[in-house]
Design an enzyme around this catalytic site. Structure first.
Site, short mmCIF file in Angstrom:
data_model
loop_
_atom_site.label_atom_id
_atom_site.label_comp_id
_atom_site.label_asym_id
_atom_site.label_seq_id
_atom_site.Cartn_x
_atom_site.Cartn_y
_atom_site.Cartn_z
N PRO A 15 0.80 -1.24 0.00
CA PRO A 15 0.00 0.00 0.00
C PRO A 15 0.83 1.28 0.00
CG PRO A 15 0.01 -0.96 2.18
CD PRO A 15 0.75 -1.92 1.28
N CYS A 16 1.48 1.56 -1.12
CA CYS A 16 2.34 2.74 -1.21
C CYS A 16 1.54 4.04 -1.09
CB CYS A 16 3.19 2.70 -2.47
SG CYS A 16 2.28 2.64 -3.99
#
Length: 158
Positions: free
Chosen positions: A122-123
């Site tokens: 989940p950048c």
């Protein structure tokens, strides 16, 4: 390469797997809408299921087998980013410190650009130290990143 495409609140998502149908090779939101593409491959359908559960707010972690090819540093960063709790954010510098490289905020940014796995890594949870969102390569860029952060923060409040 085998793929599946499906609609989501942030646009058309495409997931692809390796020839052995055991590892995902990417999960991305496309920049322009495309027709859904169905699949009978279990790993692709599992990816679709988990991602749709995420958007339905019944899942907070995408847990899928990923083909994470990259440098050792990139892999360390991606693992650290996966540990950021749902609904929270960390700065590029904080992620750099998490992997023992406190001066490598720019390197973290480069690792985020190389991330091929929307939501599974989940950048979108990594932001600038000044609170600005920074860049985002998926979908509509920063608007997509903001939508994902807002979705998580709304759910985390409840």
């Amino acid at each position: 390469m085998k793929s599946i495409r499906f609609n989501s609140p942030i646009g058309t998502i495409q997931a692809s797997c390796n020839d052995q149908k055991t590892l995902l090779t990417n999960i991305t939101v496309l920049k322009t809408p495309q027709e859904p593409l169905h699949s009978d491959i279990a790993i692709l359908n599992l990816a679709k299921e988990q991602i749709l559960e995420y958007f339905a707010k019944t899942r907070t972690i995408i847990d899928l087998p990923l083909d994470q090819t990259g440098t050792d540093f990139q892999k360390q960063v991606w693992k650290a980013v996966q540990s950021i709790p749902y609904g929270q954010t960390r700065s590029y510098g904080e992620v750099a410190a998490m992997v023992g490289r406190p001066g490598a905020a720019r390197g973290v940014g480069s690792a985020m650009r190389a991330n091929r796995f929307l939501l599974a890594i989940p950048c979108h949870r990594v932001i600038g130290a000044n609170g600005k969102l920074g860049n985002y390569s998926g979908g509509q860029g920063v608007l997509t990143k903001m939508a994902l952060i807002n979705l998580e923060k709304e759910e985390a409040k409840q």
